[in-house]
Design an enzyme around this catalytic site. Structure first.
Site, PDB file in Angstrom:
ATOM      1  N   TYR B 122       0.834  -1.213   0.000  1.00  0.00           N
ATOM      2  CA  TYR B 122       0.000   0.000   0.000  1.00  0.00           C
ATOM      3  C   TYR B 122       0.868   1.262   0.000  1.00  0.00           C
ATOM      4  CZ  TYR B 122      -3.096  -3.732   1.529  1.00  0.00           C
ATOM      5  OH  TYR B 122      -3.752  -4.926   1.623  1.00  0.00           O
ATOM      6  N   GLU B 216      -4.660 -13.925   1.582  1.00  0.00           N
ATOM      7  CA  GLU B 216      -5.825 -13.859   2.477  1.00  0.00           C
ATOM      8  C   GLU B 216      -6.638 -15.152   2.441  1.00  0.00           C
ATOM      9  OE1 GLU B 216      -5.991 -11.612   4.612  1.00  0.00           O
ATOM     10  OE2 GLU B 216      -4.700 -10.088   3.747  1.00  0.00           O
ATOM     11  N   HIS B 219      -5.046 -17.328   4.839  1.00  0.00           N
ATOM     12  CA  HIS B 219      -5.279 -16.867   6.210  1.00  0.00           C
ATOM     13  C   HIS B 219      -6.660 -17.305   6.691  1.00  0.00           C
ATOM     14  CE1 HIS B 219      -2.213 -13.331   5.579  1.00  0.00           C
ATOM     15  NE2 HIS B 219      -1.726 -14.506   5.251  1.00  0.00           N
TER      16      HIS B 219
END
Ligand SMILES: [Ca+2]
Ligand SMILES: [Ca+2]
Lengths: 342, 342
Positions: B122, B216, B219
């Protein structure tokens, strides 16, 4: 010590201090307090490697040809490293809880990740060379070997004091034990593997040890930064007292590391005379204390007596051809990776 | 809940339980309790990537050509992701403290490491596209945007309840909030980036989003395993109650995600009609609840209404040529990486 808050709406993203500071806990790598943090992060990423991608077939062929003494020391050292890197993963997690700078806490998470990878390499090496039951025995040496237990206890006592009483005092002391672990207690073992590699033995294992060594150098730098920043930012602390603590703790640690060196190496391996190894341990201890801003415990030991060992950690600089894997495939950036001298 | 001990001399290396269990805390990847742990670890390593190695020059060229609405949503979503991944790093560290299985705790450290890398991406994207002061403003959106604050609060409340009272009950509930965060609250934002990529816009950024998406997914799988193993190993817990909690929490979360979807996407982008996006959010919520072993909150939403989106996460399978970076240079193993469907 105050734990870092999950989120603090009224604090800035760049923190106000390494411990007992304030931070929103939102991590913007371009807006951090310490100029050394992001370069260190990038170096750690550049060091990425996957143990199971290293070809162990030559080591497997050579293993039965090693002497009984070589095999025994090999296994003892792997057993030691597996224990130390395991508790290191745990300790780094505990430290991360109290770092109030989210970029330094992030570095600690990267460090913990690297320890996990190190542990994979020990499992991987052993699963290649010995059967499952022997592997499990080796992973339990730390429960039975008395010399091992004594030096492990030295570290775990320091870590547990911090875990049980997370004050700034115990924090700083635990950081010193960390630098003993990562910056000294691995080094007789590393020397053993580099000496094998020097004799063209078990080169893949030594390559992994070299990668681990490279990571550990950065870990030591990270903890030295944390130690010095904490003292800088907390002038109420008696700096001199903590610096003396570094030097005296390293003296005790050197005694333990020398005892261990006699235990695993002794006079069995002509390439590493025990007298030189002892001096090498004192030399390393000096380097670590200096890095922490403390006096050297052995100022008369200014030279590395194991000159040949330098070549084994200079793979990155293209100066060494001792290792099979000449190119560090994962190392893509060119920054200084924190490797100065063993 | 009992914290994991730094070291337990009388406990086995393979643990006796995921929480409130015993373990020496020495990690031998070949001697662990859960058969899913080591394959998951290897997949996580194989997913390794370095944000700053992705070439952003095309995105930089296209950025001024985006509509004001596209730019605004782009920045808002990055701001959201930066906040969520930051608190996620923190939460995963807290969870790791209480996992008494050293291999699952190690997975949590790898997860935390990946969140740190996400945060780098980011910062990297914004530092390429906007000036430093705007980047800093975007990293502070979470402090001012009310719709963002409401949904962030939903997660942080659940996390803080666990941090303040680390009971098995709060632990399980916090895991549900985690799966909301990692498994639902990213997805309207992901869809926005994939829609840009579908229109050949900001493809490098979308590639990073895709890598993050891939992490993700794993995860979510990890936390679903932790949730189910904890219930399996603790029959005193009212399994049905916790499964109901999953379904009702996801219903609330869907309302918040839909509100957010209206806020950032609304009817501004013809490629993602808001009605389809709403249904997509319900569809994802169903998938997550099923993975957790709970009832689907919206059983009538059995199909993914955004069919095109599948292509954007199948880069690994060689089915997609939408992305510039066709080869996943860091992905070296061939195991299923946990990507089934968005
Ligand atoms: Ca280490
Ligand atoms: Ca995540």
């Amino acid at each position: 010590l105050q734990k870092r808050k999950l989120v603090d709406h009224h604090a800035p993203n760049a923190s106000t201090g390494i411990v007992n500071g304030r931070s929103s806990n939102v991590l913007n790598w371009d807006d951090t307090r310490y100029s050394w943090a992001y370069p260190m992060y990038k170096t750690m990423l550049a060091n990425f490697w996957i143990p199971s991608e290293i070809n162990m077939s030559n080591d497997l062929k050579q293993w039965p040809e090693l002497s009984a003494q070589e095999q025994a020391s090999f296994k003892k050292i792997i057993g030691l490293l597996a224990f130390l890197d395991s508790i290191q993963t745990d300790y780094s997690g505990k430290v991360a809880d109290y770092l109030t700078d989210s970029s330094v806490s992030a570095l600690m998470q990267v460090l913990a990740f690297q320890e996990v990878v190190h542990n994979q390499s020990y499992s991987y090496v052993l699963s290649t060379l010995v059967d499952q039951s022997e592997q499990e025995r080796i992973f339990e040496y730390w429960k039975h070997d008395e010399i091992l237990m004594e030096r492990n206890q030295f570290i775990t006592d320091g870590y547990e004091e911090f875990a049980n009483e997370p004050s700034i005092d115990k924090f700083l002391k635990s950081v010193v034990y960390d630098v003993v672990l990562e910056g000294l207690f691995f080094y007789a073992g590393f020397a053993f593997f580099y000496n094998l590699a020097r004799n063209q033995k078990m080169v893949s294992t030594s390559t992994m040890i070299n990668y681990i060594n490279r990571d550990e150098q950065i870990h030591v730098n990270l903890f030295a930064h944390i130690f010095k920043e904490t003292l800088n930012e907390n002038p109420q602390l008696d700096r001199e007292w903590y610096e003396d603590f570094v030097t005296t703790t390293f003296k005790e640690a050197v005694d333990l590391e020398i005892k261990w060196a006699h235990h695993i190496i002794g006079n069995e391996f002509p390439g590493i005379p025990i007298d030189d190894l002892e001096d090498y341990i004192r030399f390393i201890a000096n380097k670590r204390c200096k890095l922490m801003g403390a006096d050297k415990p052995y100022p008369e030991y200014a030279e590395n007596p194991l000159k040949w060992i330098r070549a084994y950690q200079e793979v990155d600089e293209g100066k060494s051809d001792f290792f099979e894997q000449k190119s560090r495939q994962y190392t893509k950036v060119s920054e200084d990776n924190g490797f100065d001298d063993l």
